[in-house]
Design a protein around this motif. Structure first.
Motif, PDB file in Angstrom:
ATOM      1  N   TYR A  10     -12.104  -1.252   8.586  1.00  0.00           N
ATOM      2  CA  TYR A  10     -10.483  -1.380   7.929  1.00  0.00           C
ATOM      3  C   TYR A  10     -10.724  -1.902   6.430  1.00  0.00           C
ATOM      4  O   TYR A  10     -10.250  -1.335   5.523  1.00  0.00           O
ATOM      5  N   LEU A  30      -6.965   3.151  11.728  1.00  0.00           N
ATOM      6  CA  LEU A  30      -5.545   3.055  12.108  1.00  0.00           C
ATOM      7  C   LEU A  30      -4.902   4.045  13.200  1.00  0.00           C
ATOM      8  O   LEU A  30      -4.985   5.203  13.030  1.00  0.00           O
ATOM      9  N   THR A  31      -3.733   3.481  13.728  1.00  0.00           N
ATOM     10  CA  THR A  31      -3.016   4.573  14.566  1.00  0.00           C
ATOM     11  C   THR A  31      -2.221   5.178  13.495  1.00  0.00           C
ATOM     12  O   THR A  31      -2.094   4.853  12.315  1.00  0.00           O
ATOM     13  N   SER A  34       0.746   3.186  12.170  1.00  0.00           N
ATOM     14  CA  SER A  34       0.221   1.917  11.792  1.00  0.00           C
ATOM     15  C   SER A  34       1.289   1.237  10.838  1.00  0.00           C
ATOM     16  O   SER A  34       1.787   2.054  10.018  1.00  0.00           O
ATOM     17  N   TYR A  36       1.902  -1.872   7.869  1.00  0.00           N
ATOM     18  CA  TYR A  36       1.252  -2.893   6.936  1.00  0.00           C
ATOM     19  C   TYR A  36       2.335  -3.603   6.190  1.00  0.00           C
ATOM     20  O   TYR A  36       2.957  -3.263   5.649  1.00  0.00           O
ATOM     21  N   SER A 103      -3.017  -1.084  14.783  1.00  0.00           N
ATOM     22  CA  SER A 103      -1.859  -0.556  14.841  1.00  0.00           C
ATOM     23  C   SER A 103      -0.694  -1.403  13.898  1.00  0.00           C
ATOM     24  O   SER A 103       0.199  -1.003  13.347  1.00  0.00           O
ATOM     25  N   ARG A 104      -1.154  -2.673  13.594  1.00  0.00           N
ATOM     26  CA  ARG A 104      -0.372  -3.305  12.632  1.00  0.00           C
ATOM     27  C   ARG A 104      -1.311  -4.407  12.139  1.00  0.00           C
ATOM     28  O   ARG A 104      -2.117  -5.015  12.498  1.00  0.00           O
TER      29      ARG A 104
END
Length: 110
Positions: A10, A30-31, A34, A36, A103-104
């Motif tokens: 990441y 990342l999904t 995702s 952010y 995902s977050r």
């Protein structure tokens, strides 16, 4: 991929200067949907929105790179870690995992 490696990947996303390479890296980290959030950005959804913000932010970073400082804690599908941007900035991120990807992300600047 274990939690530490995923967090490192990441941070690689934030360090990648090439837009195409960054988007490719994002798909593995990342999904697709995702989310952010940090003090400057709320509710960025998906790879393209985050990639655009990263590209703009890099203009002010110069040669500075993000590095992992400490993975403070992990539990269930969450992790809390600290990062550094060269020697000029530090922060905390909370990440949520889903299906082996992030995902977050909720970021905090110190």
């Amino acid at each position: 991929m274990n939690t530490d490696n995923l967090i490192l990947k990441y941070l690689d996303v934030w360090n990648e200067r090439d837009d195409t390479a960054r988007m490719t890296l994002m798909t593995s980290v990342l999904t697709d949907d995702s989310l952010y959030t940090d003090p400057d950005n709320a509710g960025l959804r998906g790879h393209a929105e985050l990639s655009n913000v990263i590209a703009k932010a890099q203009l002010s970073f110069g040669d500075l790179l993000f590095t992992l400082d400490t993975v403070i804690s992990t539990h269930h599908d969450h992790a809390l870690f600290t990062w550094r941007l060269g020697t000029v900035a530090t922060g905390y991120d909370v990440v949520e995992f889903s299906g082996g990807r992030i995902s977050r992300i909720i970021g905090f600047f110190v």
